[in-house]
Write a protein that holds these residues in place. Sequence first.
Motif: not given
Length: 249
Positions: A29-34, A158-176
Amino acid sequence: MKFGAIIIGDEILSGRRADKHLAKVVELLGARGLRLAWARYVGDEPGMLLQTLRESFATGDPVFSFGGIGATPDDRTRQSAAAALGVELALHPEAEVAIRERFGGEITPHRLQMGVFPVGSEIIPNPYNQIPGFSIREHYFVPGFPVMAWPMVEWVLDTCYSDHHHVEDYIERAITVEDAYEGRLIDLMERLTIEYPDATLFSLPTVAGDGLRRSVELGMKGPSARVEAAMAEIRREVAARGYTWRELD
């Protein structure tokens, strides 16, 4: 979109097999922005499986279900899915063709049972051995074997949800943050939560021992611009307090 996952099998709950699906579906999912919104583990007991699927269908979320779609007596997923939806089971014509092509003259009624799905289902191609899975009401039922399940999940995405790939503006960032206690960073966390209500702060401590240093993973998730701004503030503040830190991938 809120994707869900159901991982089925007594062998998972008893510890005879270690689950590998949860981490993989998050990766795919993450590789497709989901993102994966929730996951559940359930055994093969019919009552619990039926209850789980009824609740899952009621969410309206797309859901991947792993395991229990073989034709042995302990495989009860297809029966439970049909019961949860109040429909009959029937041999799917496309599944029958695929299974007959796979086994040729060695076809048996038992093997054809692997193509019996809830009425109204569509098939999910299985590139490994051509025995398909099935989908109904945005629930995608695949085998428990990773070598089969994971390519099937990718095909669905890739067949059913390709139009949702990388649509949402969402990221995760972190430091230790090294050699830190959560308690000494609470004031910073509280301030960031107020300053960035449209993003989400998270904190994951590591307890010292077994060769590990005490540390706190501190991060933000949400819209990219807001997350990057918050993380810049976090880096400045932890450095000003005398901590060392390192970026996480």
